[in-house]
Design an enzyme around this catalytic site. Sequence first.
Site, PDB file in Angstrom:
ATOM      1  CG  HIS A 148      73.828 -35.094  -4.389  1.00  0.00           C
ATOM      2  ND1 HIS A 148      72.737 -35.272  -3.299  1.00  0.00           N
ATOM      3  CD2 HIS A 148      73.691 -34.919  -5.470  1.00  0.00           C
ATOM      4  CE1 HIS A 148      71.915 -35.192  -4.290  1.00  0.00           C
ATOM      5  NE2 HIS A 148      72.725 -34.800  -5.994  1.00  0.00           N
TER       6      HIS A 148
ATOM      7  NE  ARG B 158      66.084 -36.491  -4.171  1.00  0.00           N
ATOM      8  CZ  ARG B 158      66.716 -36.763  -5.058  1.00  0.00           C
ATOM      9  NH1 ARG B 158      68.395 -36.821  -4.723  1.00  0.00           N
ATOM     10  NH2 ARG B 158      67.269 -36.355  -6.742  1.00  0.00           N
TER      11      ARG B 158
ATOM     12  CG  ASN C 298      81.096 -33.160 -15.150  1.00  0.00           C
ATOM     13  OD1 ASN C 298      81.108 -33.012 -16.239  1.00  0.00           O
ATOM     14  ND2 ASN C 298      80.146 -33.560 -14.845  1.00  0.00           N
TER      15      ASN C 298
ATOM     16  N   GLY D  57      75.294 -24.221 -18.121  1.00  0.00           N
ATOM     17  CA  GLY D  57      74.321 -24.871 -18.006  1.00  0.00           C
ATOM     18  C   GLY D  57      72.736 -24.727 -18.818  1.00  0.00           C
ATOM     19  CB  ALA D  58      71.199 -21.341 -19.360  1.00  0.00           C
TER      20      ALA D  58
ATOM     21  NE  ARG E 270      73.686 -40.697 -10.531  1.00  0.00           N
ATOM     22  CZ  ARG E 270      73.316 -41.774  -9.135  1.00  0.00           C
ATOM     23  NH1 ARG E 270      73.879 -42.527  -9.169  1.00  0.00           N
ATOM     24  NH2 ARG E 270      72.963 -41.011  -8.774  1.00  0.00           N
TER      25      ARG E 270
ATOM     26  CG  ASP F 279      70.665 -35.019  -1.447  1.00  0.00           C
ATOM     27  OD1 ASP F 279      70.351 -36.265  -1.912  1.00  0.00           O
ATOM     28  OD2 ASP F 279      71.257 -34.570  -1.237  1.00  0.00           O
TER      29      ASP F 279
HETATM   30  P1  NAD Z   1      71.539 -31.951 -19.028  1.00  0.00           P
HETATM   31  O1  NAD Z   1      72.727 -31.851 -19.893  1.00  0.00           O
HETATM   32  O2  NAD Z   1      70.202 -31.561 -19.238  1.00  0.00           O
HETATM   33  O3  NAD Z   1      72.093 -30.336 -19.638  1.00  0.00           O
HETATM   34  C1  NAD Z   1      73.152 -29.370 -19.230  1.00  0.00           C
HETATM   35  C2  NAD Z   1      73.920 -28.544 -19.553  1.00  0.00           C
HETATM   36  O4  NAD Z   1      75.147 -28.097 -19.463  1.00  0.00           O
HETATM   37  C3  NAD Z   1      73.678 -29.161 -21.436  1.00  0.00           C
HETATM   38  O5  NAD Z   1      73.295 -27.948 -21.829  1.00  0.00           O
HETATM   39  C4  NAD Z   1      75.313 -29.256 -21.466  1.00  0.00           C
HETATM   40  O6  NAD Z   1      75.528 -28.558 -22.965  1.00  0.00           O
HETATM   41  C5  NAD Z   1      75.832 -27.904 -20.407  1.00  0.00           C
HETATM   42  N1  NAD Z   1      77.582 -27.752 -19.946  1.00  0.00           N
HETATM   43  C6  NAD Z   1      78.057 -28.640 -20.112  1.00  0.00           C
HETATM   44  N2  NAD Z   1      79.519 -28.234 -20.147  1.00  0.00           N
HETATM   45  C7  NAD Z   1      79.041 -27.101 -19.796  1.00  0.00           C
HETATM   46  C8  NAD Z   1      79.727 -26.319 -19.145  1.00  0.00           C
HETATM   47  N3  NAD Z   1      81.300 -26.015 -19.421  1.00  0.00           N
HETATM   48  N4  NAD Z   1      79.738 -24.758 -19.177  1.00  0.00           N
HETATM   49  C9  NAD Z   1      77.989 -24.581 -19.417  1.00  0.00           C
HETATM   50  N5  NAD Z   1      77.728 -25.653 -19.902  1.00  0.00           N
HETATM   51  C10 NAD Z   1      77.574 -26.794 -19.692  1.00  0.00           C
HETATM   52  O7  NAD Z   1      71.969 -32.604 -17.679  1.00  0.00           O
HETATM   53  P2  NAD Z   1      71.023 -31.414 -16.375  1.00  0.00           P
HETATM   54  O8  NAD Z   1      69.893 -32.998 -15.682  1.00  0.00           O
HETATM   55  O9  NAD Z   1      70.542 -29.738 -16.437  1.00  0.00           O
HETATM   56  O10 NAD Z   1      71.935 -31.954 -14.942  1.00  0.00           O
HETATM   57  C11 NAD Z   1      72.985 -30.806 -14.534  1.00  0.00           C
HETATM   58  C12 NAD Z   1      73.838 -31.331 -13.810  1.00  0.00           C
HETATM   59  O11 NAD Z   1      73.251 -31.168 -12.629  1.00  0.00           O
HETATM   60  C13 NAD Z   1      74.272 -33.268 -13.659  1.00  0.00           C
HETATM   61  O12 NAD Z   1      76.296 -33.489 -13.600  1.00  0.00           O
HETATM   62  C14 NAD Z   1      73.302 -33.849 -12.893  1.00  0.00           C
HETATM   63  O13 NAD Z   1      73.973 -34.825 -11.999  1.00  0.00           O
HETATM   64  C15 NAD Z   1      73.781 -32.662 -11.728  1.00  0.00           C
HETATM   65  N6  NAD Z   1      72.720 -32.766 -11.112  1.00  0.00           N
HETATM   66  C16 NAD Z   1      72.724 -32.342  -9.716  1.00  0.00           C
HETATM   67  C17 NAD Z   1      72.379 -32.232  -8.230  1.00  0.00           C
HETATM   68  C18 NAD Z   1      71.987 -31.892  -7.156  1.00  0.00           C
HETATM   69  O14 NAD Z   1      71.164 -32.418  -6.413  1.00  0.00           O
HETATM   70  N7  NAD Z   1      73.833 -31.841  -6.578  1.00  0.00           N
HETATM   71  C19 NAD Z   1      70.502 -33.503  -8.951  1.00  0.00           C
HETATM   72  C20 NAD Z   1      70.548 -33.342  -9.906  1.00  0.00           C
HETATM   73  C21 NAD Z   1      71.143 -32.854 -11.251  1.00  0.00           C
HETATM   74  C1  LMR Z   2      70.007 -36.471  -8.028  1.00  0.00           C
HETATM   75  O1  LMR Z   2      70.109 -36.653  -6.769  1.00  0.00           O
HETATM   76  O2  LMR Z   2      68.914 -36.425  -8.481  1.00  0.00           O
HETATM   77  C2  LMR Z   2      71.040 -36.332  -8.971  1.00  0.00           C
HETATM   78  O3  LMR Z   2      72.403 -35.530  -8.435  1.00  0.00           O
HETATM   79  C3  LMR Z   2      71.002 -36.310 -10.079  1.00  0.00           C
HETATM   80  C4  LMR Z   2      72.131 -38.201  -9.756  1.00  0.00           C
HETATM   81  O4  LMR Z   2      72.794 -38.517 -10.836  1.00  0.00           O
HETATM   82  O5  LMR Z   2      71.799 -38.602  -8.923  1.00  0.00           O
END
Ligand code: NAD
Ligand code: LMR
Length: 327
Positions: free
Chosen positions: A189, A164, A107, A13-14, A94, A161
């Site tokens: 999470h 935070r 996902n 997802g770079a 989301r 978390d």
């Molecule tokens: P984003 O939509 O800006 O970027 C995601 C990228 O992933 C996109 O460029 C998309 O094309 C790419 N992608 C989708 N499917 C893919 C695949 N199969 N292989 C490779 N790339 C793929 O989203 P973001 O803001 O970068 O968030 C990414 C993820 O991280 C989301 O699921 C978000 O909920 C999660 N997230 C988790 C936490 C945490 O604390 N664990 C915190 C924030 C966001």
């Molecule tokens: C977060 O905690 O900010 C991320 O997991 C994004 C989300 O959907 O809450």
Amino acid sequence: MSAKPAIRVAVTGAAGNIGYSLLWRIASGNCFGADQPVILQLLEIPPGMDRLNGVCMELTDSAFPLVHGIVATSDANVAFDGVNQAFLVGSRPRGPGMDRSDLVAANGPIFVGQGKALNDNAADDVRVIVVGNPCNTNALIANANAPDIPDDRFTAMTRLDHNRAMGQLAAKAGRPVADVEGVIVWGNHSPTMYPDVSKATVQGKSVVDTFDADWLGSEFHKTVSTRGKAIINARGASSAASAANAALDHMRDWWTGTNGKPVSMALPSKGWYGIPEGLMFSVPTICEADGSLTVVEDWELSDHAKAKIAASADELLKERAAVAELL
Ligand code: NAD
Ligand code: LMR
């Protein structure tokens, strides 16, 4: 030129929001050290490849001395070829009105293919952090699909978390966050997480003795556990810079060790504290200097803490049942 050989670092997802923050800090040495060269192996889906190309142009234009190569691909086998450190970020975030668990259907399958591709291509010492949501269950899926990689190389991110919780305590105390220690986040999470301050201190003083119990049990807990949604509501997009920062903290600690200090990481449970085996559960984890992860197994838990931990485990059991066909 550094004498150290380059390590291969995959980011999926770079071209996304988190990637845009994460890549510059990996490339500048902020994760693996100022003397550790990296080869960046970047994965996107085909519709993201134009954006990824732009990201690569900007990385090149940043002239990072530590970057010894950049691979941009939509083939997970290429992205994970010989990889030592893998940040699995790529997946849908989301939107307003959704829960993170609503993302599992969209996902979850991503992590089947990526688990297999890691299994077939990664280096023997690979370490994986799953950030893409729902991250605990996605990490479970990747782990299950990589039978040749030891389970303890798969982790999911609860460091955001954890950070935070630290930030809220520091703000309440009116102190810099460097004065806060000893916080641990348990569980998923998700809003069922348990931010545990039983051993936390601010300026060496017990948080439990210093802060109002009502504030700790209600506002503090709620703010930490629902912060992701609050950010989506405020920003119109899910947290990105703070998420990238937390992923770096997690992987940097795993790389350098935490000097005996526990941090929050979700790992495949070995049954500690009655947590069902295999669930990716956040527990107090010490990152050892040799790269191994040791779970603190004698953390004293109140009945309240035990009930919260059991509720989060129940939620993860339900998530696991919902993805049974992917495991
Ligand atoms: P984003 O939509 O800006 O970027 C995601 C990228 O992933 C996109 O460029 C998309 O094309 C790419 N992608 C989708 N499917 C893919 C695949 N199969 N292989 C490779 N790339 C793929 O989203 P973001 O803001 O970068 O968030 C990414 C993820 O991280 C989301 O699921 C978000 O909920 C999660 N997230 C988790 C936490 C945490 O604390 N664990 C915190 C924030 C966001
Ligand atoms: C977060 O905690 O900010 C991320 O997991 C994004 C989300 O959907 O809450």
